[in-house]
Design a protein around this motif. Structure first.
Motif, PDB file in Angstrom:
ATOM      1  N   TYR A  92       8.776  12.137  32.059  1.00 20.60           N
ATOM      2  CA  TYR A  92       7.964  12.317  33.260  1.00 20.60           C
ATOM      3  C   TYR A  92       6.485  12.482  32.917  1.00 20.60           C
ATOM      4  O   TYR A  92       5.612  11.846  33.517  1.00 20.60           O
ATOM      5  CB  TYR A  92       8.489  13.546  34.009  1.00 20.60           C
ATOM      6  N   GLU A  93       6.212  13.323  31.914  1.00 19.44           N
ATOM      7  CA  GLU A  93       4.816  13.557  31.519  1.00 19.44           C
ATOM      8  C   GLU A  93       4.179  12.295  30.933  1.00 19.44           C
ATOM      9  O   GLU A  93       3.002  12.024  31.153  1.00 19.44           O
ATOM     10  CB  GLU A  93       4.740  14.710  30.509  1.00 19.44           C
ATOM     11  N   ASN A  94       4.969  11.537  30.182  1.00 22.78           N
ATOM     12  CA  ASN A  94       4.463  10.264  29.667  1.00 22.78           C
ATOM     13  C   ASN A  94       4.052   9.349  30.815  1.00 22.78           C
ATOM     14  O   ASN A  94       3.013   8.683  30.756  1.00 22.78           O
ATOM     15  CB  ASN A  94       5.530   9.569  28.813  1.00 22.78           C
ATOM     16  N   LEU A  95       4.866   9.328  31.851  1.00 21.67           N
ATOM     17  CA  LEU A  95       4.568   8.466  33.000  1.00 21.67           C
ATOM     18  C   LEU A  95       3.332   8.974  33.745  1.00 21.67           C
ATOM     19  O   LEU A  95       2.520   8.181  34.228  1.00 21.67           O
ATOM     20  CB  LEU A  95       5.783   8.371  33.923  1.00 21.67           C
ATOM     21  N   GLN A  96       3.173  10.291  33.793  1.00 15.47           N
ATOM     22  CA  GLN A  96       1.965  10.863  34.409  1.00 15.47           C
ATOM     23  C   GLN A  96       0.710  10.430  33.662  1.00 15.47           C
ATOM     24  O   GLN A  96      -0.318  10.127  34.271  1.00 15.47           O
ATOM     25  CB  GLN A  96       2.037  12.392  34.404  1.00 15.47           C
ATOM     26  N   MET A  97       0.824  10.392  32.330  1.00 17.45           N
ATOM     27  CA  MET A  97      -0.321   9.967  31.522  1.00 17.45           C
ATOM     28  C   MET A  97      -0.700   8.526  31.866  1.00 17.45           C
ATOM     29  O   MET A  97      -1.880   8.190  31.938  1.00 17.45           O
ATOM     30  CB  MET A  97       0.001  10.057  30.026  1.00 17.45           C
ATOM     31  N   GLY A  98       0.305   7.698  32.049  1.00 15.12           N
ATOM     32  CA  GLY A  98       0.043   6.307  32.415  1.00 15.12           C
ATOM     33  C   GLY A  98      -0.671   6.222  33.752  1.00 15.12           C
ATOM     34  O   GLY A  98      -1.640   5.478  33.924  1.00 15.12           O
ATOM     35  N   ALA A  99      -0.214   7.029  34.706  1.00 10.85           N
ATOM     36  CA  ALA A  99      -0.766   6.984  36.059  1.00 10.85           C
ATOM     37  C   ALA A  99      -2.183   7.548  36.100  1.00 10.85           C
ATOM     38  O   ALA A  99      -2.983   7.174  36.958  1.00 10.85           O
ATOM     39  CB  ALA A  99       0.134   7.769  37.014  1.00 10.85           C
ATOM     40  N   ALA A 100      -2.489   8.452  35.169  1.00 10.19           N
ATOM     41  CA  ALA A 100      -3.798   9.108  35.179  1.00 10.19           C
ATOM     42  C   ALA A 100      -4.934   8.101  35.090  1.00 10.19           C
ATOM     43  O   ALA A 100      -6.018   8.313  35.638  1.00 10.19           O
ATOM     44  CB  ALA A 100      -3.897  10.105  34.025  1.00 10.19           C
ATOM     45  N   VAL A 101      -4.677   6.976  34.417  1.00 16.62           N
ATOM     46  CA  VAL A 101      -5.709   5.954  34.242  1.00 16.62           C
ATOM     47  C   VAL A 101      -6.231   5.438  35.582  1.00 16.62           C
ATOM     48  O   VAL A 101      -7.401   5.130  35.727  1.00 16.62           O
ATOM     49  CB  VAL A 101      -5.160   4.777  33.389  1.00 16.62           C
ATOM     50  N   ASN A 102      -5.348   5.365  36.580  1.00 13.74           N
ATOM     51  CA  ASN A 102      -5.817   4.878  37.888  1.00 13.74           C
ATOM     52  C   ASN A 102      -5.992   6.012  38.900  1.00 13.74           C
ATOM     53  O   ASN A 102      -5.996   5.794  40.105  1.00 13.74           O
ATOM     54  CB  ASN A 102      -4.908   3.773  38.439  1.00 13.74           C
TER      55      ASN A 102
ATOM     56  N   GLY B  51      -3.951   8.426  39.560  1.00 19.05           N
ATOM     57  CA  GLY B  51      -2.692   9.047  39.936  1.00 19.05           C
ATOM     58  C   GLY B  51      -2.380   9.047  41.425  1.00 19.05           C
ATOM     59  O   GLY B  51      -1.422   9.684  41.868  1.00 19.05           O
ATOM     60  N   ALA B  52      -3.157   8.309  42.211  1.00 19.64           N
ATOM     61  CA  ALA B  52      -2.994   8.366  43.656  1.00 19.64           C
ATOM     62  C   ALA B  52      -1.649   7.822  44.145  1.00 19.64           C
ATOM     63  O   ALA B  52      -1.128   8.276  45.157  1.00 19.64           O
ATOM     64  CB  ALA B  52      -4.131   7.613  44.341  1.00 19.64           C
ATOM     65  N   HIS B  53      -1.097   6.872  43.419  1.00 24.70           N
ATOM     66  CA  HIS B  53       0.156   6.257  43.863  1.00 24.70           C
ATOM     67  C   HIS B  53       1.331   6.747  43.033  1.00 24.70           C
ATOM     68  O   HIS B  53       2.321   6.043  42.871  1.00 24.70           O
ATOM     69  CB  HIS B  53       0.080   4.732  43.731  1.00 24.70           C
ATOM     70  N   PHE B  54       1.217   7.940  42.472  1.00 22.46           N
ATOM     71  CA  PHE B  54       2.187   8.382  41.476  1.00 22.46           C
ATOM     72  C   PHE B  54       3.624   8.329  41.979  1.00 22.46           C
ATOM     73  O   PHE B  54       4.492   7.739  41.343  1.00 22.46           O
ATOM     74  CB  PHE B  54       1.848   9.785  40.967  1.00 22.46           C
ATOM     75  N   ALA B  55       3.889   8.947  43.135  1.00 24.80           N
ATOM     76  CA  ALA B  55       5.272   9.044  43.621  1.00 24.80           C
ATOM     77  C   ALA B  55       5.882   7.657  43.824  1.00 24.80           C
ATOM     78  O   ALA B  55       7.009   7.385  43.392  1.00 24.80           O
ATOM     79  CB  ALA B  55       5.312   9.843  44.917  1.00 24.80           C
ATOM     80  N   GLN B  56       5.108   6.800  44.430  1.00 27.96           N
ATOM     81  CA  GLN B  56       5.562   5.438  44.716  1.00 27.96           C
ATOM     82  C   GLN B  56       5.819   4.653  43.426  1.00 27.96           C
ATOM     83  O   GLN B  56       6.835   3.976  43.284  1.00 27.96           O
ATOM     84  CB  GLN B  56       4.447   4.778  45.529  1.00 27.96           C
ATOM     85  N   ASP B  57       4.905   4.793  42.486  1.00 29.97           N
ATOM     86  CA  ASP B  57       5.041   4.036  41.237  1.00 29.97           C
ATOM     87  C   ASP B  57       6.169   4.603  40.379  1.00 29.97           C
ATOM     88  O   ASP B  57       6.862   3.860  39.679  1.00 29.97           O
ATOM     89  CB  ASP B  57       3.719   4.040  40.462  1.00 29.97           C
ATOM     90  N   LEU B  58       6.357   5.921  40.448  1.00 29.37           N
ATOM     91  CA  LEU B  58       7.464   6.536  39.712  1.00 29.37           C
ATOM     92  C   LEU B  58       8.791   5.986  40.223  1.00 29.37           C
ATOM     93  O   LEU B  58       9.682   5.623  39.452  1.00 29.37           O
ATOM     94  CB  LEU B  58       7.427   8.053  39.882  1.00 29.37           C
ATOM     95  N   GLU B  59       8.888   5.893  41.530  1.00 29.29           N
ATOM     96  CA  GLU B  59      10.103   5.353  42.138  1.00 29.29           C
ATOM     97  C   GLU B  59      10.347   3.924  41.671  1.00 29.29           C
ATOM     98  O   GLU B  59      11.469   3.533  41.349  1.00 29.29           O
ATOM     99  CB  GLU B  59       9.943   5.392  43.658  1.00 29.29           C
TER     100      GLU B  59
END
Ligand code: ATP
Length: 240
Positions: free
Chosen positions: A99-109, A111-119
């Motif tokens: 999960y934290e690894n994925l958060q790091m990926g999202a941080a670059v943009n 993180g606004a679409h985090f929930a959607q992109d995680l899904e």
């Protein structure tokens, strides 16, 4: 066609000390394409991938991305330009959870679409969904490779650069990963530049391909043309 390529590499020379690894590489990736670069061990494929990200830097030539000259841009600035990389050797953060690894990926943009992109990445890689709270470093090789790709996707790249996503993976996992790449390209229009030793799968998937031999592009064509080419067959497809 008159289109401006999304990524354009012109006359790029890269050195390690005095040793030349890229001897003047020309290559284009157009928006919406899957382009693959194949070649033997040590041909310079990873070096090209890393040079695009500015580390090592091209000593000669130019690299243009989305209309900007990125040849001399620092790596951290290039990483903000909406191109994401899943490097060879799956450099995930081993002590962080999936999960934290994925958060790091999202941080670059942001993180606004985090929930959607995680899904979305969980749907692409159900294995990751089951293991969101496991530490990255304890995942299997194939799972870490999925995580590296998923993390790159979390940044919503316009261009996804993948360095040997099939490396060390079981045939079934390779198939899954290639089918995910195809989906992302067809459904989301994501442009993909794929470096692969697994030439057969890569050329089947790609719209176009390039062959690299000791730091030089020796051949290019559609995936089909390269698959059917006798010299490509002999050098890269035997037994494949
Ligand atoms: P593989 O498929 O085995 O990963 P590759 O096509 O990606 O190979 P590169 O890793 O780009 O090849 O290597 C190209 C050449 O540059 C090789 O001869 C390699 O030994 C050399 N090289 C790569 N990294 C370094 C480095 N940090 N220092 C010195 N030489 C290097």
């Amino acid at each position: 066609t008159g289109r401006t390529p999304l990524l354009s590499v012109r006359g790029v020379k890269t050195f390690y000390g005095n040793i030349i690894a890229l001897k003047g590489v020309d290559l284009d990736v157009n928006e919406g394409e899957i382009v693959t670069l194949i070649g033997a061990n040590g041909a310079g494929k990873s070096t090209l991938m890393m040079t695009i990200f500015g580390n090592p830097r091209a000593r000669e030539g130019s690299i243009t991305y989305a209309g900007r000259d990125i040849t001399r841009m620092p790596t951290h600035e290039i990483a903000r330009l909406n191109l994401a990389q899943s490097p060879e050797g799956r450099r995930i953060f081993p002590r962080m959870t999936v999960y934290e690894n994925l958060q790091m990926g999202a941080a670059v943009n942001g993180g606004a679409h985090f929930a959607q992109d995680l899904e979305r990445v969980c749907a692409l890689f159900p294995r990751l969904k089951e293991r969101l709270h496991q530490r990255g470093g304890t995942m299997s090789g194939g799972e870490q490779q999925m995580l590296a790709i998923a993390r790159a996707l979390m940044s919503r790249p316009r261009l996804l650069l993948l360095d040997e996503p099939s490396l060390g993976l079981a045939p079934l996992v390779v198939k899954q990963i290639f089918s995910v790449i195809k989906d992302l390209n067809e459904r989301d229009g994501m442009t993909v530049f794929l470096v692969e030793q697994n030439a057969y799968h890569a050329l089947k998937l790609a719209h176009r391909g390039y062959v690299m031999v000791t730091g030089t592009i020796t051949m290019s064509g559609t995936g089909r043309q390269l698959l059917d080419d006798p010299s490509v067959k002999a050098a890269y497809l035997e037994g494949g």
